[in-house]
Design an enzyme around this catalytic site. Structure first.
Site, short mmCIF file in Angstrom:
data_model
loop_
_atom_site.label_atom_id
_atom_site.label_comp_id
_atom_site.label_asym_id
_atom_site.label_seq_id
_atom_site.Cartn_x
_atom_site.Cartn_y
_atom_site.Cartn_z
N SER A 1 46.85 -14.65 -39.03
CA SER A 1 47.89 -15.60 -38.63
C SER A 1 47.60 -17.01 -39.13
O SER A 1 48.46 -17.88 -39.01
CB SER A 1 48.06 -15.64 -37.11
OG SER A 1 47.25 -14.77 -36.44
N HIS B 1 52.14 -11.07 -42.00
CA HIS B 1 51.87 -11.60 -40.67
C HIS B 1 52.91 -11.07 -39.68
O HIS B 1 54.05 -11.52 -39.69
CB HIS B 1 51.87 -13.14 -40.73
CG HIS B 1 51.61 -13.78 -39.41
ND1 HIS B 1 52.10 -15.01 -39.07
CD2 HIS B 1 50.94 -13.34 -38.32
CE1 HIS B 1 51.73 -15.31 -37.84
NE2 HIS B 1 51.03 -14.30 -37.37
N GLU C 1 56.21 -12.58 -41.54
CA GLU C 1 55.94 -13.61 -42.56
C GLU C 1 55.19 -12.92 -43.69
O GLU C 1 54.09 -12.38 -43.46
CB GLU C 1 55.09 -14.75 -41.98
CG GLU C 1 55.88 -15.80 -41.22
CD GLU C 1 55.01 -16.98 -40.77
OE1 GLU C 1 55.55 -18.09 -40.62
OE2 GLU C 1 53.79 -16.80 -40.54
N ASN D 1 53.24 -20.64 -37.20
CA ASN D 1 52.15 -21.15 -36.37
C ASN D 1 51.80 -22.60 -36.68
O ASN D 1 51.32 -23.32 -35.81
CB ASN D 1 50.91 -20.26 -36.54
CG ASN D 1 51.03 -19.00 -35.70
OD1 ASN D 1 51.87 -18.93 -34.80
ND2 ASN D 1 50.21 -18.01 -35.99
#
Ligand code: 3H9
Length: 693
Positions: A411, A432, A444, A482
C-alpha cells in the site's frame, strides 16, 4: 427514417429493430426513428402487431446519459411511450441483455414483454442520483406490486428474467432466436384476438395497497434512513407513493417533476461524473494494440487477511489460485478464514451452498513456494516490510515462469526499488487491493518505471476479470489514495489539538456523506498498524501515538479514539480521551477552543484536494476523474459529491485557495501551502475538469 431504427415486415408482424451501439441508449436520433417507425407500422394496413427488438448486446439500456444537462429535444422518451400506448395494434418488447432505466420504461409501456434467458431487467436511475422519469414508478408497481417495485427502484439492482416472469414483469421467456420467437409470440396474440393490455390500466396489484399507505411508509422508512444525504431515495419514495395516493396522470406528472429536479441538481451531476470517470479510468490510449497475457492460474503469496481476500477474488471469478504461506499453521488459519467467509455468505443467503464448495475447490494452499511455477500472475501480499518483500521477489524471480506478472499488494512501498532487485523489472507491478479485498471494488494498479505495457495491460485485464475497477497510478509513497488519506489524517489530528473532539470530526464527515469518520475508521482498522509504520518512518501523530502508548489500539482492545462496550462495534465518546487531548493541548500551550462543523469539513477535504493537485501535477494520477474514482470506490467518498476533485470544482477553486491560505496563516501549518497547480487553475478561473478536456 433514422439510420438507428429499421422497419421490416415478417408477414403481418412489423419488426422494428433498434441499432445504436454500444448499448442502444435512447438518444434523440433513436427516439425520432422509433416514433417514425411506430407511426408507419400503425398506418400500414397489412400490419397486425409490432415487435420492438434491439441489435447488438442489449435491449435499450436507458436514456442517453450524455444528453442529461442539455436542453430536452423532441420527441422525448414520453413521446415514444405515448406512441406505443396509443397503438391499437399490440406492441411487443423483445428483450435481451440489460433492459434498464428508460429502456425498461419503454418496455413497460408495450402491451406485452418477452425476454430471452439471461436477460437482466432493472431501473438503475437511483445509482445516478435520479428516479425513473418516464413512468417507471407507476407502470412497474401496476405489473409486479408495490413492494417488489419499491425494492427495484430503491436498490437500482436488476432482476433476472426468471424472477421477472414470476413477478409478472414479463409475459414469457423465449428460447432460440429472439426476433423469430417474438414474432411467433405476436402471431399467437393476433390469432387469439388478444386485446392490447396497458400496464397503466391495470389495478389488480395496486388495489390491495390503497388502504395501506401507512404500511407503504413503514416499508419505505429503511430506504430513507440509508440515504445518507442523497436526495434521490426520498424522491423515489414520494413518486412510488403517488401510485396509491394519486390518479395516474397526476402521479406521472409528479414523477416527472421530481425527475427533472434531480436531473438538474448537483448530486446527479456528480454521480454521472463518476459513471463516466469510472469508464474513462479503464481507457489507456497508449496500450492500444497491446495484448494482455492469457491468465489460466494465479498465485497469492501470504494467507493473511489481504492474501485470503485476494485469493477469493480469483476463485469467485472462476480462476484456480494457489495460496502460499510460510508455515502450515498460518496457512491453515488463512484458509479457515476464507472458508468461514464463504460459509457465512451462504448462511446469509448471498451465495448458493454448492458455490461455496466450488469456490473453495479453486483455492489450493501450500507452503512450497515452488508452486508459483505454473501461475501466469503472482500477487505478493506478505507483511508490509521492504526487506521481506525483496526476499519474496528474489525467490519469485527464480521460480516464476517466464512472462508471468509479478505483482505486489503493497500500500505504500517503492515498487521501483522492488523491481530493481529482480532480473525482470518489466514484469513487476503494484496491484493495491483494498480491505476487505473480496468486497472492495477499487484496485490501484501501480505502474513502475520499468513496468512493460504488456504487464500493465495484463494487470488491468485481470483486475476487470475479477470484478474490480482498476485505476492506473504512478509510484510515490502511498500512491494516490493513501497519500491523500494521510494528509487528511494529519489534518484530523491537528483539529483535535485545536479543540475538536473525535466525535465532532467524525460527525462532520458522516454528515457530509462518508459512511464513517476518520477516527471511527482508524479504530476499526486498528491503531497499532499506523503507529508501527510511523515509528519506522520517524513520523508521529500526537494523539494516536498517545493512545497506542496506553494500549488503546481501537476496536480490537475495546478502546481507541472511542470506547466500545464488550462485543459492540458502536463507538462511544470517552471522557478519558477528551482529558488526554486536553492535557496534550495544555502541554503544548494550545488555547482550548471549538472548531465548527463547516471548518472541519473544509480543513480535511481542502487539504486532500490540495494534495490531489500535487498528485496530478506529478503525473501520479492521470486525470482528476481517476482520483475521484479511487476515493469513491476505495475510501467511501460519497458518490453524490462526485469524489474530491469534482467536489472541488463544485465549490470553486478560488474559494478553496482562499480558505487554505487563511487556514495556513491561522495555524502556521506548512503542509497547507498551496499546490502550484491549484493556484494556477484558481487564478485562471478554471476547475480540475479543464485538465481532462
Ligand atoms: C434513465 O434511463 C432515465 C430514465 O428513467 C428517464 C428517461 C426520460 N447513456 O458500462 P460499459 C456507454 S437513466 C450513454 O462499459 P458494460 C458507456 O459510457 C439511465 N452512454 O458496458 C461506455 O462508453 P465508452 C439508466 C452509455 O457492457 C459504453 O456505453 N440506465 C449508457 O460493462 C459501454 O458501457 C443506466 O443507468 C447510457 N445510458 O455494461 C445504465 N450506458 O465505451 C447505465 C452505457 O465510450 N449503463 N453507456 O466508455 C450500464 O449500467 C452499463 O453500461 C451496461 C453495460 C450494464 C448497460
Amino acid at each position: 427514417m433514422s439510420h438507428l431504427v429499421s422497419l421490416r415486415n415478417d408477414g403481418d408482424i412489423a419488426v422494428v429493430t433498434i441499432d445504436n451501439p454500444p448499448v442502444n441508449a435512447l438518444s434523440h436520433a433513436l427516439r425520432a426513428g422509433l416514433v417514425e417507425a411506430l407511426s408507419r407500422a400503425r398506418a400500414d394496413a397489412g400490419t397486425a402487431a409490432i415487435v420492438i427488438v434491439c441489435a447488438g448486446r442489449t435491449f435499450i439500456a436507458g436514456a442517453d446519459i450524455s444528453e442529461f444537462g442539455k436542453p430536452a429535444r423532441e420527441p422525448t422518451t414520453l413521446d415514444v411511450i405515448s406512441a406505443i400506448e396509443a397503438s391499437e395494434k399490440p406492441v411487443i418488447a423483445a428483450m435481451h441483455g440489460t433492459p434498464l432505466g428508460g429502456g425498461l420504461e419503454v418496455a413497460l409501456a408495450c402491451h406485452f414483454r418477452v425476454a430471452v434467458p439471461g436477460t437482466r431487467l432493472g431501473l438503475p436511475e437511483i445509482k445516478l442520483g435520479l428516479i425513473p422519469g418516464a413512468g417507471g414508478t407507476q407502470r412497474l408497481p401496476r405489473l409486479i406490486g408495490l413492494d417488489k417495485a419499491m425494492a427495484m427502484v430503491l436498490s437500482g439492482d436488476p432482476i433476472p428474467a426468471t424472477e421477472a416472469l414470476t413477478a409478472g414483469l414479463i409475459d414469457a421467456i423465449v428460447e432460440g432466436d429472439l426476433t423469430a420467437a417474438a414474432v411467433a409470440f405476436a402471431r399467437g396474440i393476433v390469432a387469439r384476438g388478444q386485446a392490447p393490455v396497458l400496464a397503466r390500466n391495470r389495478d389488480d396489484k395496486l388495489a390491495p395497497w390503497r388502504g395501506e399507505v401507512e404500511k407503504f411508509d413503514d416499508d419505505a422508512a429503511p430506504y430513507a434512513k440509508r440515504a445518507r444525504g442523497r436526495d434521490a431515495p426520498a424522491a423515489a419514495i414520494a413518486a412510488l407513493r403517488g401510485a396509491i395516493t394519486l390518479p395516474i396522470e397526476e402521479a406521472l406528472a409528479r414523477e416527472r417533476a421530481l425527475f427533472l429536479d434531480l436531473v438538474a441538481g448537483e448530486q446527479s451531476k456528480a454521480q454521472r461524473h463518476i459513471f463516466f470517470a469510472e469508464r474513462e479510468a479503464a481507457k489507456l490510449p497508449k496500450l492500444a494494440g497491446v495484448k494482455p497475457h492469457d491468465i489460466q492460474r494465479a498465485a497469492v503469496i501470504g494467507a493473511g487477511t489481504m492474501g485470503g481476500g485476494i485469493a477469493m477474488c480469483f476463485a469467485n471469478a472462476g480462476l484456480p489460485v494457489r495460496v502460499i504461506e510460510a508455515n502450515d499453521e498460518a496457512l491453515a488459519r488463512g484458509l479457515d478464514a476464507v472458508a468461514k467467509n464463504y460459509r457465512s455468505a451462504a448462511a446469509r443467503g448471498s451465495l448458493a451452498a454448492d458455490e461455496v464448495e466450488a469456490r473453495l475447490a479453486r483455492i489450493a494452499g501450500t507452503t512450497d513456494l515452488a508452486a508459483v511455477a505454473d501461475a501466469e500472475i503472482v500477487i505478493e501480499a506478505v507483511f508490509e516490510d521492504m526487506s521481506i518483500k525483496q526476499q519474496v521477489f528474489g525467490a519469485l524471480d527464480r521460480i516464476a515462469k517466464s512472462g508471468a506478472v509479478l505483482a505486489t499488494n503493497t500500500s505504500y512501498l517503492d515498487i521501483d526499488a522492488l523491481a530493481r532487485g529482480v532480473a525482470r523489472p518489466d514484469a513487476v507491478i503494484g496491484m493495491h487491493f483494498f480491505s476487505p479485498a473480496n468486497v472492495m471494488r477499487l484496485l490501484e494498479v501501480v505502474r513502475g518505471a520499468a513496468t512493460s505495457p504488456a504487464t500493465l495491460a495484463t494487470a488491468l485485464a485481470v483486475g476487470r476479470r475479477i470484478g474490480k475497477i482498476p485505476v492506473v497510478v504512478g509510484v510515490c509513497h502511498g500512491f494516490v489514495g493513501n497519500r491523500m488519506h494521510r494528509v487528511r489524517g494529519v489534518e484530523a489530528e491537528r483539529l483535535l489539538l485545536e479543540g475538536a473532539l473525535p466525535a465532532d470530526v467524525d460527525a462532520a464527515l458522516t454528515d457530509f456523506g462518508f459512511p464513517m469518520g476518520p477516527f471511527a475508521a482508524a479504530d476499526l482498522a486498528g491503531l497499532d498498524v499506523g503507529w508501527r509504520m510511523r515509528k519506522a518512518q520517524g513520523l508521529n501523530a500526537p494523539i494516536a501515538d498517545l493512545l497506542c502508548e496506553s494500549g488503546r489500539f481501537g476496536q480490537k482492545t475495546g478502546r481507541g479514539f472511542y470506547l466500545y462496550a464488550p462485543g459492540s462495534r458502536t463507538p462511544q465518546p470517552d471522557p478519558e480521551v477528551a482529558r488526554l487531548i486536553a492535557a496534550e493541548m495544555a502541554r503544548r500551550g494550545a488555547a482550548p477552543g471549538a472548531v465548527g462543523k463547516d471548518e472541519i469539513v473544509e480543513r480535511l477535504l481542502f487539504a486532500m484536494i490540495n494534495e490531489g493537485a500535487r498528485i496530478l501535477a506529478e503525473g501520479i494520477a492521470r486525470r482528476p476523474g481517476d482520483i475521484d474514482v479511487i476515493w469513491v470506490y476505495g475510501y467511501g467518498f460519497p458518490a453524490h459529491r462526485g469524489g474530491p476533485m469534482h467536489y472541488a470544482d463544485s465549490v470553486g477553486l478560488a474559494r478553496i485557495r482562499d480558505r487554505l491560505t487563511e487556514f495556513a496563516r491561522r495555524t502556521g501549518d506548512e503542509s497547507l501551502r498551496l499546490a502550484p497547480l491549484l493556484q494556477k487553475l484558481a487564478a485562471d478561473g478554471n476547475g480540475f475538469a479543464s485538465l481532462s478536456t
